[in-house]
Design an enzyme around this catalytic site. Structure first.
Site, PDB file in Angstrom:
ATOM      1  N   LEU A 180      33.502 -18.649  32.200  1.00  0.00           N
ATOM      2  CA  LEU A 180      32.880 -17.681  33.113  1.00  0.00           C
ATOM      3  C   LEU A 180      31.487 -17.262  32.671  1.00  0.00           C
ATOM      4  O   LEU A 180      31.280 -16.887  31.519  1.00  0.00           O
ATOM      5  CB  LEU A 180      33.780 -16.439  33.227  1.00  0.00           C
ATOM      6  CG  LEU A 180      33.311 -15.354  34.197  1.00  0.00           C
ATOM      7  CD1 LEU A 180      34.495 -14.714  34.917  1.00  0.00           C
ATOM      8  CD2 LEU A 180      32.497 -14.263  33.484  1.00  0.00           C
ATOM      9  N   ASP A 209      26.370 -11.868  33.508  1.00  0.00           N
ATOM     10  CA  ASP A 209      24.977 -11.400  33.602  1.00  0.00           C
ATOM     11  C   ASP A 209      23.937 -12.334  32.971  1.00  0.00           C
ATOM     12  O   ASP A 209      24.167 -12.898  31.903  1.00  0.00           O
ATOM     13  CB  ASP A 209      24.817 -10.068  32.863  1.00  0.00           C
ATOM     14  CG  ASP A 209      25.825  -9.023  33.267  1.00  0.00           C
ATOM     15  OD1 ASP A 209      26.641  -9.289  34.150  1.00  0.00           O
ATOM     16  OD2 ASP A 209      25.797  -7.945  32.667  1.00  0.00           O
ATOM     17  N   GLN A 220      25.727 -14.284  29.809  1.00  0.00           N
ATOM     18  CA  GLN A 220      26.988 -13.732  29.290  1.00  0.00           C
ATOM     19  C   GLN A 220      28.065 -14.761  29.546  1.00  0.00           C
ATOM     20  O   GLN A 220      28.202 -15.275  30.665  1.00  0.00           O
ATOM     21  CB  GLN A 220      27.374 -12.484  30.097  1.00  0.00           C
ATOM     22  CG  GLN A 220      26.783 -11.201  29.668  1.00  0.00           C
ATOM     23  CD  GLN A 220      27.522 -10.613  28.497  1.00  0.00           C
ATOM     24  OE1 GLN A 220      28.614 -10.087  28.599  1.00  0.00           O
ATOM     25  NE2 GLN A 220      26.900 -10.710  27.355  1.00  0.00           N
ATOM     26  N   SER A 269      25.700  -7.270  27.450  1.00  0.00           N
ATOM     27  CA  SER A 269      24.367  -7.603  27.971  1.00  0.00           C
ATOM     28  C   SER A 269      23.221  -6.890  27.269  1.00  0.00           C
ATOM     29  O   SER A 269      23.397  -5.832  26.676  1.00  0.00           O
ATOM     30  CB  SER A 269      24.319  -7.305  29.464  1.00  0.00           C
ATOM     31  OG  SER A 269      25.121  -8.248  30.115  1.00  0.00           O
ATOM     32  N   ASP A 283      23.706  -2.120  27.858  1.00  0.00           N
ATOM     33  CA  ASP A 283      22.718  -3.000  28.496  1.00  0.00           C
ATOM     34  C   ASP A 283      21.275  -2.559  28.244  1.00  0.00           C
ATOM     35  O   ASP A 283      20.510  -2.310  29.195  1.00  0.00           O
ATOM     36  CB  ASP A 283      22.982  -3.133  30.014  1.00  0.00           C
ATOM     37  CG  ASP A 283      24.439  -3.459  30.344  1.00  0.00           C
ATOM     38  OD1 ASP A 283      25.109  -4.050  29.481  1.00  0.00           O
ATOM     39  OD2 ASP A 283      24.902  -3.119  31.449  1.00  0.00           O
TER      40      ASP A 283
HETATM   41  C1  FRU Z   1      27.726  -6.134  34.141  1.00  0.00           C
HETATM   42  C2  FRU Z   1      28.425  -5.889  32.803  1.00  0.00           C
HETATM   43  C3  FRU Z   1      27.514  -5.199  31.832  1.00  0.00           C
HETATM   44  C4  FRU Z   1      28.140  -5.583  30.511  1.00  0.00           C
HETATM   45  C5  FRU Z   1      28.603  -6.982  30.763  1.00  0.00           C
HETATM   46  C6  FRU Z   1      29.877  -7.357  30.062  1.00  0.00           C
HETATM   47  O1  FRU Z   1      28.255  -7.195  34.833  1.00  0.00           O
HETATM   48  O2  FRU Z   1      29.608  -5.142  33.016  1.00  0.00           O
HETATM   49  O3  FRU Z   1      27.384  -3.821  32.027  1.00  0.00           O
HETATM   50  O4  FRU Z   1      27.241  -5.490  29.446  1.00  0.00           O
HETATM   51  O5  FRU Z   1      28.781  -7.101  32.157  1.00  0.00           O
HETATM   52  O6  FRU Z   1      30.212  -8.687  30.278  1.00  0.00           O
END
Ligand code: FRU
Length: 479
Positions: A44, A47, A63, A107, A167
């Site tokens: 998967l 971000d 990610q 992220s 983030d």
């Molecule tokens: C957004 C999020 C971010 C986090 C990441 C985790 O899609 O939830 O806030 O850092 O994905 O995978």
């Protein structure tokens, strides 16, 4: 295959060769693999992270959970590009391997310092009771792909936020380094915190204030805030989860919004005179958009084509998620425009006037013009009976509507099968990119954008003008 929590958080080293090769094989057998969008080989993608320029190349990380279409133990995968169109995975993966990020490298952003790329990210940790802990961490990546992590957090979690604090986006403004971080207050409202680095010291951060952007404060969490400057105007892109639809309507499970300000007051942490909140994208999925000001000043953005908490038809092939094209942000007449970077035209193989086609590769671009006072219905990904992905451009009523209810495999039905946006009642253009199971539609050169997925059947390869009139071009695209 759905994964248990144990499977999702099991150390990467415990996955066997056999398990991994089955996942790889399954993902490779998907009928919906894209041609010119970044997507994970398997597992998967969510971000975009660390979108930056380093040592002469564009850097884009994503990610990643490698072992199926699930949100589990996340790492960052590095890709590089010289043209913002062709991105190559380098093989570098930034792993969750310290006490400060044991349950995921979440992220964040990146910026070059000296001959290293500074990675500013959230470390996700679960304690023995599976309670969430969040850390704002940093590290320096060298050009060989070695990440030296700073062994302490760079920004302590403030007392007025819950463990939903994440983030960090680093940016440079008027000679100083700043960072914004998405946050949830103790009474469960989303907001954004602003920090400033000590002179040129990315390890030492001081709190400036809670970002004042006339936040309506109806969301319960703001994820992935990004502040960029377009013609010196601050543009805040952010994901206010749970935003009240009375503030602004949106169709997706979670929205990606923006505001444009007049100026940015760093002393008071204020985006001065912000516009009303606006939808960044009108399609079925564009989320966690990351943007940065490139060394040449351009504001570049890229979105995750996917959403949290949605299952996709590709899940059974053990992969999910893709990146959008890289979009340049501009402001015209006070409005934000998003449009793919110029180099995207290098993918054009052949050009012809728009016409009905019965059998395309589903990898093409259309550049279309719809006259004023007309209503035109197009069907892309059409089968021989004209069933496919419907796009209606109505310049009489001033609306564009897309409908994917007849496009192959359906999903996320609880959020509806169509989306629309208003347009001026005037001649309208649309640039439409189709890439197997991805569409990106840019109305009036990016004044409004629809991004999303469709999962057509094998026989859905046609283009049909069902009603009305249109002129323009068809370009076959190849990576
Ligand atoms: C957004 C999020 C971010 C986090 C990441 C985790 O899609 O939830 O806030 O850092 O994905 O995978």
């Amino acid at each position: 295959m759905s994964l248990s929590i144990e499977q999702r958080y099991k150390p990467y080293s415990e996955w066997t060769e056999d398990e991994i090769s089955k996942i790889k094989e399954n993902a490779a057998s998907s009928p919906w693999r894209s041609e010119f969008h970044v997507e994970p080989p398997h597992g998967l993608l969510n971000d975009p992270n660390g979108f930056s320029f380093f040592k002469g190349k564009w850097q884009l990380f994503y990610q990643y959970f490698p072992f199926g279409a699930a949100h589990g133990l996340k790492s960052w995968v590095q890709t590089e590009s010289t043209d913002l169109v062709h991105f190559k995975e380098t093989g570098t993966i930034l792993y969750p391997d310290t006490e400060l990020d044991s349950h995921g490298m979440y992220s964040g952003s990146a910026m070059q310092f000296g001959d290293k790329l500074f990675i500013f990210y959230t470390g996700n940790v679960r304690d023995e009771n599976w309670d969430r802990l969040t850390y704002q961490n940093g590290g320096l990546l060298d050009s060989q792909g070695n990440l030296e992590k700073v062994p302490h957090t760079l920004i302590e979690k403030p007392e007025d936020v819950t463990e939903h604090f994440r983030d960090p986006q680093i940016f440079f403004y008027n000679g100083e380094y700043y960072a914004i971080i998405g946050a949830q207050s103790l009474d469960k409202k989303g907001f954004v915190k602003l920090y400033k680095a000590d002179k040129d010291n990315y390890k030492s951060w001081n709190f400036v204030g809670d970002l004042d952007f006339e936040n309506d404060a109806t969301s319960y969490m703001i994820e992935c805030p990004n502040l960029v400057f377009v013609d010196e105007q601050p543009v805040l892109l952010y994901c206010p989860q749970g935003l009240d639809k009375r503030v602004i309507d949106y169709g997706n499970i979670y929205p990606n919004m923006y505001k444009i300000g007049q100026t940015f007051d760093t002393k008071t942490a204020t985006i001065v005179n912000p516009s009303p909140i606006q939808n960044l994208d009108y399609g079925f999925e564009a989320y966690a958009t990351q943007a940065f000001n490139a060394p040449d000043g351009r504001a570049l953005a890229i979105s995750w084509i996917g959403l949290p908490d949605v299952t996709y038809p590709t899940d059974r092939y053990d992969y999910q998620g893709a990146m959008s094209l890289v979009k340049e942000l501009t402001i015209k007449d006070g409005k934000l425009y998003q449009y793919p970077v110029e180099a995207i035209s290098s993918l054009r193989q052949s050009e012809q006037d728009f016409t009905n086609l019965s059998n395309t590769n589903n990898t093409y671009e259309l550049e279309l013009t719809f006259a004023a006072d007309t209503k035109t219905e197009l069907v892309l990904l059409a089968d021989k009976d004209g069933k496919g992905f419907n796009i209606t451009v109505d310049t009489k009523e001033g609306a564009v509507t897309i409908d994917r209810s007849n496009t192959g495999e359906q999903y996320a039905l609880e959020f509806g099968t169509s989306r629309s946006c208003s347009i001026d009642k005037a001649e309208t253009t649309a640039s439409i990119f189709i890439d197997k199971s991805i569409f990106e539609i840019f109305i009036n050169k990016g004044e409004k954008v629809f991004t999303g997925r469709v999962f057509p059947r094998e026989d859905q390869t046609g283009i049909l003008l069902q009603a009305g009139e249109v002129t323009g071009k068809y370009y076959e695209l190849k990576y």
